[in-house]
Design a protein around this motif. Sequence first.
Motif, PDB file in Angstrom:
ATOM      1  N   PHE A 213      50.131  41.388  54.881  1.00 24.61           N
ATOM      2  CA  PHE A 213      50.330  42.824  54.672  1.00 24.61           C
ATOM      3  C   PHE A 213      51.803  43.234  54.720  1.00 24.61           C
ATOM      4  CE2 PHE A 213      45.913  42.419  55.619  1.00 24.61           C
ATOM      5  CZ  PHE A 213      45.291  43.441  54.895  1.00 24.61           C
ATOM      6  N   ALA A 214      52.700  42.293  54.787  1.00 24.41           N
ATOM      7  CA  ALA A 214      54.132  42.610  54.835  1.00 24.41           C
ATOM      8  C   ALA A 214      54.586  43.534  53.689  1.00 24.41           C
ATOM      9  CB  ALA A 214      54.952  41.318  54.853  1.00 24.41           C
TER      10      ALA A 214
ATOM     11  N   ASP B 281      44.865  53.398  44.939  1.00 17.07           N
ATOM     12  CA  ASP B 281      45.466  52.182  44.396  1.00 17.07           C
ATOM     13  C   ASP B 281      45.950  52.407  42.966  1.00 17.07           C
ATOM     14  OD1 ASP B 281      44.974  50.768  46.795  1.00 17.07           O
ATOM     15  OD2 ASP B 281      42.890  50.480  46.192  1.00 17.07           O
ATOM     16  N   VAL B 282      45.234  53.250  42.234  1.00 17.27           N
ATOM     17  CA  VAL B 282      45.716  53.633  40.897  1.00 17.27           C
ATOM     18  C   VAL B 282      47.053  54.367  41.042  1.00 17.27           C
ATOM     19  CG1 VAL B 282      45.262  55.009  38.828  1.00 17.27           C
ATOM     20  CG2 VAL B 282      43.374  53.807  39.952  1.00 17.27           C
ATOM     21  N   ALA B 283      47.080  55.339  41.937  1.00 19.19           N
ATOM     22  CA  ALA B 283      48.301  56.148  42.098  1.00 19.19           C
ATOM     23  C   ALA B 283      49.473  55.300  42.592  1.00 19.19           C
ATOM     24  CB  ALA B 283      48.039  57.294  43.064  1.00 19.19           C
TER      25      ALA B 283
ATOM     26  N   ALA C 129      46.762  48.529  36.323  1.00 19.60           N
ATOM     27  CA  ALA C 129      45.841  48.596  37.473  1.00 19.60           C
ATOM     28  C   ALA C 129      44.477  48.024  37.092  1.00 19.60           C
ATOM     29  CB  ALA C 129      45.705  50.045  37.944  1.00 19.60           C
ATOM     30  N   ALA C 130      44.032  48.359  35.899  1.00 21.57           N
ATOM     31  CA  ALA C 130      42.722  47.860  35.452  1.00 21.57           C
ATOM     32  C   ALA C 130      42.723  46.338  35.339  1.00 21.57           C
ATOM     33  CB  ALA C 130      42.380  48.494  34.102  1.00 21.57           C
ATOM     34  N   ARG C 131      43.874  45.804  34.956  1.00 22.34           N
ATOM     35  CA  ARG C 131      43.971  44.350  34.744  1.00 22.34           C
ATOM     36  C   ARG C 131      44.114  43.581  36.056  1.00 22.34           C
ATOM     37  NH1 ARG C 131      47.687  44.945  31.033  1.00 22.34           N
ATOM     38  NH2 ARG C 131      49.421  44.411  32.407  1.00 22.34           N
ATOM     39  N   THR C 132      44.785  44.182  37.038  1.00 21.12           N
ATOM     40  CA  THR C 132      45.162  43.403  38.228  1.00 21.12           C
ATOM     41  C   THR C 132      44.370  43.727  39.484  1.00 21.12           C
ATOM     42  OG1 THR C 132      46.881  45.015  38.783  1.00 21.12           O
ATOM     43  CG2 THR C 132      47.534  43.124  37.425  1.00 21.12           C
ATOM     44  N   LEU C 133      43.727  44.880  39.542  1.00 22.04           N
ATOM     45  CA  LEU C 133      43.126  45.297  40.814  1.00 22.04           C
ATOM     46  C   LEU C 133      41.606  45.207  40.837  1.00 22.04           C
ATOM     47  CD1 LEU C 133      45.366  48.331  41.866  1.00 22.04           C
ATOM     48  CD2 LEU C 133      45.599  45.907  42.442  1.00 22.04           C
ATOM     49  N   ARG C 134      41.019  44.616  39.851  1.00 17.50           N
ATOM     50  CA  ARG C 134      39.546  44.488  39.910  1.00 17.50           C
ATOM     51  C   ARG C 134      39.103  43.180  39.308  1.00 17.50           C
ATOM     52  NH1 ARG C 134      37.750  48.932  35.345  1.00 17.50           N
ATOM     53  NH2 ARG C 134      38.890  47.968  33.652  1.00 17.50           N
TER      54      ARG C 134
ATOM     55  N   LEU D 280      53.430  45.679  45.774  1.00 18.34           N
ATOM     56  CA  LEU D 280      52.577  45.972  46.925  1.00 18.34           C
ATOM     57  C   LEU D 280      51.278  45.177  46.846  1.00 18.34           C
ATOM     58  CD1 LEU D 280      51.747  47.526  49.443  1.00 18.34           C
ATOM     59  CD2 LEU D 280      51.020  49.404  47.970  1.00 18.34           C
ATOM     60  N   TYR D 281      50.705  45.196  45.668  1.00 15.80           N
ATOM     61  CA  TYR D 281      49.386  44.558  45.525  1.00 15.80           C
ATOM     62  C   TYR D 281      49.555  43.075  45.185  1.00 15.80           C
ATOM     63  CZ  TYR D 281      47.811  49.349  45.605  1.00 15.80           C
ATOM     64  OH  TYR D 281      47.575  50.645  45.980  1.00 15.80           O
ATOM     65  N   GLN D 282      50.090  42.342  46.134  1.00 14.28           N
ATOM     66  CA  GLN D 282      50.273  40.914  45.900  1.00 14.28           C
ATOM     67  C   GLN D 282      48.926  40.196  45.969  1.00 14.28           C
ATOM     68  OE1 GLN D 282      53.428  39.371  48.331  1.00 14.28           O
ATOM     69  NE2 GLN D 282      54.936  40.718  47.363  1.00 14.28           N
ATOM     70  N   ASP D 283      48.951  39.010  45.411  1.00 12.02           N
ATOM     71  CA  ASP D 283      47.688  38.270  45.246  1.00 12.02           C
ATOM     72  C   ASP D 283      46.923  38.113  46.556  1.00 12.02           C
ATOM     73  OD1 ASP D 283      48.319  38.076  42.640  1.00 12.02           O
ATOM     74  OD2 ASP D 283      48.956  35.975  42.691  1.00 12.02           O
ATOM     75  N   ARG D 284      47.650  37.895  47.650  1.00 10.13           N
ATOM     76  CA  ARG D 284      46.955  37.631  48.922  1.00 10.13           C
ATOM     77  C   ARG D 284      46.189  38.864  49.407  1.00 10.13           C
ATOM     78  NH1 ARG D 284      50.350  35.418  53.509  1.00 10.13           N
ATOM     79  NH2 ARG D 284      48.277  35.110  54.376  1.00 10.13           N
TER      80      ARG D 284
END
Lengths: 406, 135
Positions: B110-111, A346-348, A401-406, B5-9
């Motif tokens: 997942f679209a 996910d980082v990459a 990534a640190a801000r949005t993915l955890r 890709l990493y949308q909120d849902r």
Amino acid sequence: MSFDVSAVRRQFPILSQIIDGQPVHYLDNGASAQTPDAVLDAVRVYETTSRANVLRGVHRLAERATEAYENARVEVATFLGVDPMEVVFTGGCTAAINLVAYSYGSLLRAGDRIILSELEHHSNIVPWQLLRQRSGIEIDVVPVTVNGRIDLNALPRLLTPRTKLISLAHVSNVTGTLVDVHAVVTLARTVGAKVMLDGAQRAPHGPLDLPAMGIDFYAFAGHKAYGPNGIGVLWAKAELLEAMPPFHGGGSMIGRVTFAETTWAPPPRRFEAGTPPIGPAIGLGAACKWMRGLDWKEAHAHEMALVERLMDGLQKIDGTALFGPGSTQNRYPVLSFLLDGVHPHDVAQTLDSFGVAVRAGHHCCQPLMDRFDLDGTTRVSIAPYNDNTDIDALLTGVQHAARTLR
Amino acid sequence: MTDQLYQDRIVALAKAKTGAGKLTAPTKSARRDNPLCGDRVIIDVRLDDGGKIAEIAHQVRGCLLCQASASALASVAVGRNAAGIEKVRLDAERAIGREEGEAGEPFAAFAPVRSHKSRHECVLLPFEALKEALS
């Protein structure tokens, strides 16, 4: 005079393109490096003026092709500081290690031992496991320290009179650590073991003097060293190549063929069965020549300054941790890190959306990941053409990534 | 940034961790690894007398997409048998563009993975593990 990174970058046409409105920040050189004009031109010249098969033809194009192919061998040999007749062209670094595992391995007997390390790439593990299945050799494994270095303090107790070979990564493809070759060779000699180095991550960082290192085998890949893919190199001492039986059978590697018996050509042709990858070999020769044209003292200092900038930047991002040494000593510009709570893929993937190319995952080093109970790491691997903008774009992406993915 | 890709849902599905953990007495378990990326999913199921899923749990060592997929799958798995799970998988495959048609919920989320072919297997790995557990 300081290192002129702009002048180097201009030689790599791929770096000047814009993809989806973003420049290319290519930091995945440990997987495949980019290719300069000098290499692209050499391949194009061969393909457009000299394309033919090598060694056997009598026509002018065949003569040109053979000359270019053998000149490439000389260029590679010069880069390694060795005799061209000790340079075998292979399909890649993996193919070179498999060649040794098969051909040198066929000289080993059940109960003979070889030593690998915990940080080896699968390409320096699996060929030896296949040999173990074929001939009953034993494999011993040197552990890795918490800093990601091969623990040479543990090596002496693994040495036995049956130890025939120590095969290690010259530079780790995960941690960038440089093995202490002198120490390994000194210890190996106490039991008469040969030493092989997997140079895939070292060769892209400047010329080598293999005879001075005292080793017996060296392998590296063309595509990681600014050359084409589909080409690699095995270097071995002449007396070892002479003693080794062929790996593959076919044209070019023979002396005389009858149905009753076939004799082998002398090295290196003995190990180059069939039509070799001629264009890629010529490209790799050009890449070696191109590398010899760089001032590597400056280039290496430039690369390591980027590593320092990267380490400093990562330390300022909450939740990051280096996997490997925290200094620039005895290492090359390959650096792995972790971001707490975020999977490396996910980082990459996030970095890709910032135009930054890195590698994430186990890096074909699952035993190393298991040793540290890791899913994987995010790996940054740097080449002389990288600059501060590449590192800064990466740091911006990691912050995101640190801000949005955890 | 070029995409989302990493949308909120998707992030929310992963963070929800629906079904994350182990079952104390599973009827069946299965583990699937993706050898390319190292992702790993273990699925436990407890089946009722009719072969339908009565309880499900998953342990994911993998990326956010794999976690989100396992979470989404667990949220709709109870009460379904193997054929019912295949219908859910069809939703997932539609969402990522491997099958024609409109994806149902929750996999419609997942679209954004559609254009990232190297990540499709991340979404499908929990299905592979569950399929094995139900076989």
